[in-house]
Design a protein around this motif. Structure first.
Motif, PDB file in Angstrom:
ATOM      1  N   LEU A 146      49.817  99.330  89.608  1.00 23.55           N
ATOM      2  CA  LEU A 146      48.732  98.608  88.534  1.00 23.55           C
ATOM      3  C   LEU A 146      47.512  98.861  88.727  1.00 23.55           C
ATOM      4  CD1 LEU A 146      48.962  96.359  86.324  1.00 23.55           C
ATOM      5  CD2 LEU A 146      48.833  94.731  88.153  1.00 23.55           C
ATOM      6  N   GLN A 147      47.180  98.849  90.090  1.00 23.74           N
ATOM      7  CA  GLN A 147      45.659  98.988  90.513  1.00 23.74           C
ATOM      8  C   GLN A 147      45.303 100.509  90.037  1.00 23.74           C
ATOM      9  OE1 GLN A 147      46.364  97.760  94.377  1.00 23.74           O
ATOM     10  NE2 GLN A 147      45.057  95.697  94.086  1.00 23.74           N
ATOM     11  N   ALA A 148      46.270 101.341  90.517  1.00 20.40           N
ATOM     12  CA  ALA A 148      45.742 102.785  90.333  1.00 20.40           C
ATOM     13  C   ALA A 148      45.442 102.941  88.594  1.00 20.40           C
ATOM     14  CB  ALA A 148      47.026 103.788  90.571  1.00 20.40           C
ATOM     15  N   PHE A 149      46.414 102.410  87.836  1.00 22.40           N
ATOM     16  CA  PHE A 149      46.111 102.626  86.579  1.00 22.40           C
ATOM     17  C   PHE A 149      45.206 101.856  85.801  1.00 22.40           C
ATOM     18  CE2 PHE A 149      48.336 101.397  82.297  1.00 22.40           C
ATOM     19  CZ  PHE A 149      47.921 102.593  81.674  1.00 22.40           C
ATOM     20  N   ALA A 150      44.558 100.655  86.360  1.00 20.94           N
ATOM     21  CA  ALA A 150      43.485 100.172  86.108  1.00 20.94           C
ATOM     22  C   ALA A 150      42.163 101.024  86.716  1.00 20.94           C
ATOM     23  CB  ALA A 150      43.471  98.682  86.650  1.00 20.94           C
ATOM     24  N   ALA A 151      42.188 101.457  87.523  1.00 24.35           N
ATOM     25  CA  ALA A 151      41.097 102.514  88.056  1.00 24.35           C
ATOM     26  C   ALA A 151      40.809 103.650  87.133  1.00 24.35           C
ATOM     27  CB  ALA A 151      41.396 102.862  89.746  1.00 24.35           C
ATOM     28  N   ALA A 152      41.900 104.123  86.631  1.00 26.80           N
ATOM     29  CA  ALA A 152      41.747 105.429  85.839  1.00 26.80           C
ATOM     30  C   ALA A 152      41.346 104.979  84.503  1.00 26.80           C
ATOM     31  CB  ALA A 152      43.202 106.078  85.812  1.00 26.80           C
ATOM     32  N   LEU A 201      51.183  91.905  82.508  1.00 29.23           N
ATOM     33  CA  LEU A 201      50.938  91.765  83.882  1.00 29.23           C
ATOM     34  C   LEU A 201      49.703  91.271  84.211  1.00 29.23           C
ATOM     35  CD1 LEU A 201      52.931  95.138  85.109  1.00 29.23           C
ATOM     36  CD2 LEU A 201      53.580  92.532  85.170  1.00 29.23           C
ATOM     37  N   ALA A 202      48.588  91.942  83.787  1.00 27.08           N
ATOM     38  CA  ALA A 202      47.183  91.738  83.864  1.00 27.08           C
ATOM     39  C   ALA A 202      46.262  91.949  82.959  1.00 27.08           C
ATOM     40  CB  ALA A 202      46.898  92.831  85.222  1.00 27.08           C
ATOM     41  N   HIS A 203      44.980  91.930  83.288  1.00 24.84           N
ATOM     42  CA  HIS A 203      43.941  91.862  82.019  1.00 24.84           C
ATOM     43  C   HIS A 203      42.990  92.644  82.913  1.00 24.84           C
ATOM     44  CE1 HIS A 203      45.748  89.106  79.357  1.00 24.84           C
ATOM     45  NE2 HIS A 203      46.280  88.661  80.283  1.00 24.84           N
ATOM     46  N   LEU A 204      42.413  93.789  82.308  1.00 21.06           N
ATOM     47  CA  LEU A 204      41.177  94.608  82.695  1.00 21.06           C
ATOM     48  C   LEU A 204      39.916  94.049  81.831  1.00 21.06           C
ATOM     49  CD1 LEU A 204      40.069  96.652  84.749  1.00 21.06           C
ATOM     50  CD2 LEU A 204      40.541  98.302  82.986  1.00 21.06           C
ATOM     51  N   GLN A 205      39.009  93.083  82.546  1.00 19.12           N
ATOM     52  CA  GLN A 205      37.736  92.643  81.939  1.00 19.12           C
ATOM     53  C   GLN A 205      36.784  93.625  82.350  1.00 19.12           C
ATOM     54  OE1 GLN A 205      38.231  88.588  83.050  1.00 19.12           O
ATOM     55  NE2 GLN A 205      40.039  88.216  81.732  1.00 19.12           N
ATOM     56  N   VAL A 221      42.006 111.030 100.788  1.00 14.88           N
ATOM     57  CA  VAL A 221      41.993 110.698  99.190  1.00 14.88           C
ATOM     58  C   VAL A 221      43.131 109.961  98.903  1.00 14.88           C
ATOM     59  CG1 VAL A 221      41.952 112.098  97.084  1.00 14.88           C
ATOM     60  CG2 VAL A 221      40.506 112.832  98.791  1.00 14.88           C
ATOM     61  N   VAL A 222      43.093 108.754  98.375  1.00 14.58           N
ATOM     62  CA  VAL A 222      44.226 107.919  97.788  1.00 14.58           C
ATOM     63  C   VAL A 222      44.514 107.882  96.362  1.00 14.58           C
ATOM     64  CG1 VAL A 222      44.042 106.515  99.698  1.00 14.58           C
ATOM     65  CG2 VAL A 222      42.630 105.914  97.734  1.00 14.58           C
ATOM     66  N   LEU A 223      43.423 108.634  95.654  1.00 15.23           N
ATOM     67  CA  LEU A 223      43.662 108.644  94.043  1.00 15.23           C
ATOM     68  C   LEU A 223      42.938 109.771  93.578  1.00 15.23           C
ATOM     69  CD1 LEU A 223      43.507 105.946  91.556  1.00 15.23           C
ATOM     70  CD2 LEU A 223      42.230 107.970  90.986  1.00 15.23           C
ATOM     71  N   PHE A 270      35.785  96.538  90.046  1.00 13.10           N
ATOM     72  CA  PHE A 270      35.307  97.941  90.223  1.00 13.10           C
ATOM     73  C   PHE A 270      33.812  97.734  89.945  1.00 13.10           C
ATOM     74  CE2 PHE A 270      39.522  97.729  88.734  1.00 13.10           C
ATOM     75  CZ  PHE A 270      40.351  98.630  89.382  1.00 13.10           C
ATOM     76  N   LEU A 271      32.983  98.863  90.456  1.00 14.34           N
ATOM     77  CA  LEU A 271      31.663  99.060  90.240  1.00 14.34           C
ATOM     78  C   LEU A 271      31.207 100.319  89.922  1.00 14.34           C
ATOM     79  CD1 LEU A 271      28.869  97.642  90.259  1.00 14.34           C
ATOM     80  CD2 LEU A 271      28.647  98.365  92.585  1.00 14.34           C
TER      81      LEU A 271
END
Length: 219
Positions: free
Chosen positions: A213-219, A49-53, A186-188, A81-82
């Motif tokens: 997908l975005q929540a998983f990447a954030a974690a 689905l996506a790549h987290l770089q 609070v959203v996550l 993300f920063l």
């Protein structure tokens, strides 16, 4: 909170493999596996689905897989993300805490075509929004940031309130994300529940505007 999706994220030994499961029924939703210098996020059937770089020490970029390329052939960016550090000047000893700022495109009311192209934004827009003043973020971008802990005089330490059972163990990886509305919500919520057999189990509860997908990447 109400309407939140409650999940469990499992981090396996070595931190090279993660699974995200819907807590009710223990249903596998997504997996993430390290490939070289990035993580590949995929469905249970291994469909990418996506790549987290990680282009730099403090930055992460979530890009849709190449099969979701837009007309220009550029992989659309779903989030940036920063990672940063913040000194709390208003508490004893002025400790430094880790912070996360996240930017992503706002999903249109009526999405046409692919969800990825509906959510994606040019990387430059997401990067600019990471550093913009609170009232200067483009209307097409949503920005989230870490919820700051509060100083507890009685315990003489920083504390962050969690829903019951969602952060049983102390961990530097426990964090929460808030929106930037007048009354921030609070959203996550991400909290360590237990460690067993070389696995770490975290709660991962999230709601709109975050996708799974975005929540998983954030974690």
């Amino acid at each position: 909170g109400d309407g939140a999706c409650q999940c469990i994220m499992v981090r396996y030994k070595g931190g090279k493999h993660f699974d995200l499961m819907l807590e009710e029924g223990n249903v596998l939703l997504l997996s993430a596996k390290r490939k070289g210098k990035e993580f590949c996020l995929s469905l249970p059937d291994s469909t990418p689905l996506a790549h987290l770089q990680r282009p730099s020490r403090r930055a992460f970029v979530l890009q849709a897989d190449s099969k979701h390329n837009g007309p220009s052939g550029i992989e659309p960016e779903l989030s940036r993300f920063l990672l940063d550090e913040l000194t709390l000047n208003n508490v004893p000893s002025e400790p430094q805490i880790n912070t996360v700022t996240m930017t992503m495109g706002q999903s249109p009311v009526i999405a046409t075509g692919n969800i990825y192209t509906s959510l994606a934004r040019p990387g430059a827009e997401l990067e600019t929004a990471l550093h913009a003043k609170p009232n200067a973020v483009a209307s097409s971008i949503t920005r989230l940031h870490s919820r700051r802990p509060l100083w507890n005089d009685q315990k003489e330490l920083l504390t962050l309130d969690y829903p019951p059972g969602r952060a049983i163990e102390a961990s530097v990886q426990n964090f929460q994300l808030c929106d930037e509305t007048e009354e921030p919500s609070v959203v996550l919520v991400h909290g360590l529940i237990r460690e067993e057999d070389n696995e770490e189990h975290f709660s991962l509860d999230f709601c709109s505007p975050l996708s799974t997908l975005q929540a998983f990447a954030a974690a």
